[in-house]
Write a protein that holds these residues in place. Structure first.
Motif, PDB file in Angstrom:
ATOM      1  N   ILE A 122       7.165  13.199 -28.509  1.00 28.56           N
ATOM      2  CA  ILE A 122       7.765  11.959 -28.011  1.00 28.56           C
ATOM      3  C   ILE A 122       7.915  12.002 -26.495  1.00 28.56           C
ATOM      4  CG2 ILE A 122       9.886  10.573 -27.984  1.00 28.56           C
ATOM      5  CD1 ILE A 122      10.236  11.306 -30.950  1.00 28.56           C
ATOM      6  N   GLY A 123       8.369  13.150 -25.980  1.00 28.39           N
ATOM      7  CA  GLY A 123       8.582  13.285 -24.545  1.00 28.39           C
ATOM      8  C   GLY A 123       7.305  13.181 -23.730  1.00 28.39           C
ATOM      9  N   CYS A 124       6.180  13.582 -24.319  1.00 30.30           N
ATOM     10  CA  CYS A 124       4.900  13.535 -23.600  1.00 30.30           C
ATOM     11  C   CYS A 124       4.238  12.165 -23.625  1.00 30.30           C
ATOM     12  CB  CYS A 124       3.923  14.549 -24.207  1.00 30.30           C
ATOM     13  SG  CYS A 124       4.377  16.253 -23.930  1.00 30.30           S
ATOM     14  N   LEU A 162       0.911   5.850 -19.774  1.00 24.01           N
ATOM     15  CA  LEU A 162       0.868   5.208 -18.455  1.00 24.01           C
ATOM     16  C   LEU A 162      -0.198   5.848 -17.566  1.00 24.01           C
ATOM     17  CD1 LEU A 162       4.696   4.744 -17.830  1.00 24.01           C
ATOM     18  CD2 LEU A 162       3.026   2.968 -18.334  1.00 24.01           C
ATOM     19  N   GLY A 163      -0.403   7.159 -17.734  1.00 24.05           N
ATOM     20  CA  GLY A 163      -1.415   7.842 -16.943  1.00 24.05           C
ATOM     21  C   GLY A 163      -2.814   7.320 -17.227  1.00 24.05           C
ATOM     22  N   ALA A 194      -3.838   5.889 -13.754  1.00 26.58           N
ATOM     23  CA  ALA A 194      -4.262   7.082 -13.012  1.00 26.58           C
ATOM     24  C   ALA A 194      -5.231   6.753 -11.891  1.00 26.58           C
ATOM     25  CB  ALA A 194      -4.889   8.103 -13.966  1.00 26.58           C
ATOM     26  N   GLY A 195      -6.201   5.880 -12.151  1.00 23.37           N
ATOM     27  CA  GLY A 195      -7.188   5.538 -11.133  1.00 23.37           C
ATOM     28  C   GLY A 195      -6.568   4.889  -9.914  1.00 23.37           C
ATOM     29  N   SER A 196      -5.679   3.944 -10.137  1.00 24.73           N
ATOM     30  CA  SER A 196      -5.036   3.246  -9.017  1.00 24.73           C
ATOM     31  C   SER A 196      -4.137   4.181  -8.224  1.00 24.73           C
ATOM     32  CB  SER A 196      -4.211   2.071  -9.548  1.00 24.73           C
ATOM     33  OG  SER A 196      -5.044   1.125 -10.196  1.00 24.73           O
ATOM     34  N   ILE A 197      -3.429   5.060  -8.944  1.00 22.19           N
ATOM     35  CA  ILE A 197      -2.533   5.996  -8.259  1.00 22.19           C
ATOM     36  C   ILE A 197      -3.336   6.946  -7.374  1.00 22.19           C
ATOM     37  CG2 ILE A 197      -0.975   7.950  -8.633  1.00 22.19           C
ATOM     38  CD1 ILE A 197       0.032   6.459 -11.137  1.00 22.19           C
ATOM     39  N   GLN A 237       9.808  11.441 -16.990  1.00 17.93           N
ATOM     40  CA  GLN A 237       8.627  12.206 -16.597  1.00 17.93           C
ATOM     41  C   GLN A 237       7.504  11.289 -16.098  1.00 17.93           C
ATOM     42  OE1 GLN A 237       6.371  15.961 -18.391  1.00 17.93           O
ATOM     43  NE2 GLN A 237       6.059  14.168 -19.678  1.00 17.93           N
ATOM     44  N   ALA A 238       7.443  10.078 -16.628  1.00 14.28           N
ATOM     45  CA  ALA A 238       6.387   9.146 -16.234  1.00 14.28           C
ATOM     46  C   ALA A 238       6.448   8.820 -14.741  1.00 14.28           C
ATOM     47  CB  ALA A 238       6.483   7.863 -17.056  1.00 14.28           C
ATOM     48  N   PHE A 239       7.629   8.906 -14.134  1.00 16.75           N
ATOM     49  CA  PHE A 239       7.732   8.654 -12.693  1.00 16.75           C
ATOM     50  C   PHE A 239       6.948   9.686 -11.890  1.00 16.75           C
ATOM     51  CE2 PHE A 239      11.370   6.108 -14.051  1.00 16.75           C
ATOM     52  CZ  PHE A 239      11.266   5.002 -13.214  1.00 16.75           C
ATOM     53  N   ALA A 240       6.698  10.854 -12.510  1.00 13.07           N
ATOM     54  CA  ALA A 240       5.976  11.915 -11.809  1.00 13.07           C
ATOM     55  C   ALA A 240       4.503  11.593 -11.636  1.00 13.07           C
ATOM     56  CB  ALA A 240       6.130  13.235 -12.567  1.00 13.07           C
TER      57      ALA A 240
END
Length: 277
Positions: free
Chosen positions: A89-91, A97-98, A102-105, A160-163
């Motif tokens: 669940i945590g992952c 979202l990654g 991911a490409g835009s980030i 964690q998603a903020f990372a």
């Protein structure tokens, strides 16, 4: 293999291992170190993700008994199944979202200036959460990872998603997010370690597969040097951090982030350092 390339890979691996599990952002430090070493490019971005697997293996070794116990108890032990479910669940939020962003980030935020700004912002958040916990110690309601509920795991996963934003810090987001949601410092730190295993494994496999056309067999030696040095330095860092949190908070890391972030910004705008993108 070129000696200079091997030395750069060694340095980057050490930087990765020393920063992956501290709340100071390994990705941010790798971007800055790579910029200073003139070690940049698409292949280096893959390298930076692959060597995270070396750091992750250090956690696997440190917690090998716990991992073996959980895996062995999945068929019969409710506590082991709940722990495994919490990790999954945590992952999930960061993974989902990654895949989307991911490409835009990578295109817009993998650069020294955005990283420096994220350093400062993250440091301020750590100071706020640590002050909140000092003033309201009763806010801690989960002392051990075994006491966590699936909702606790989801909240930490969202943190964690903020990372995904370089410079935020995966470990910092999970640890400080966990503390914000009621986990003790020890529980938040340990859960951050366990979340790292599937998160970094998946990131490595996905990155290598997606960038397979860039890679050659001649890349294996310097990738291996980076991963090996990341393993050794991460192992030492994890051992140290587990002792450190037993009697210290994360305030020192917050001030480190803030000061370092301002130094990077000042050096960039003052022209002292020409940071490569």
């Amino acid at each position: 293999m070129d000696l200079t390339l091997a030395l750069k890979a060694l340095i980057m691996g050490i930087v990765e291992g020393l920063t992956e599990f501290l709340p100071i952002s390994s990705t941010g430090h790798l971007i800055l170190a790579g910029s200073l070493l003139n070690f940049t490019g698409e292949k280096v971005k893959v390298f930076e993700i692959v060597i995270q697997a070396g750091a992750m293996l250090a956690v696997c070794w440190e917690f090998r008994k716990r991992i073996a116990s959980v895996l062995g108890g999945l068929g019969s032990d409710p506590k082991a199944r709940r722990f495994a479910l919490n990790v999954v669940i945590g992952c999930t939020p960061a993974a989902a979202l990654g895949l989307v962003f991911a490409g835009s980030i990578k295109a817009h935020l993998f650069a020294p200036i955005p990283v420096a700004m994220a350093f400062i912002a993250g440091g301020l958040v750590i100071l706020w959460v640590e002050r909140r916990n000092r003033e309201s110690p009763s806010a801690v309601r989960v002392e051990s990872v075994d006491e966590m509920t699936p909702l606790d795991a989801l909240k930490v996963g969202l943190a964690q998603a903020f990372a995904l934003i370089p410079g935020t810090s995966r470990s910092g987001a999970t640890i400080i997010g966990g503390m914000l949601f009621g986990l003790s410092r020890k529980a938040a730190t340990e859960f951050s370690f366990f979340l790292a295993i599937p998160t970094l494994f998946a990131a490595t496999i996905y990155s290598v597969y997606k960038s397979r056309s860039l890679l050659e067999m001649s890349d294996l030696p310097w990738f291996s040097i980076g991963a090996a040095s990341a393993f050794v330095s991460a192992f030492l860092c994890v051992r140290w951090l587990l002792r450190y949190i037993s009697s210290h908070d994360f305030t020192v890391f917050a001030w480190y982030r803030i000061v370092f972030g301002f130094i990077v910004l000042a050096s960039a705008y003052g022209g002292w350092v020409v940071w490569a993108e």
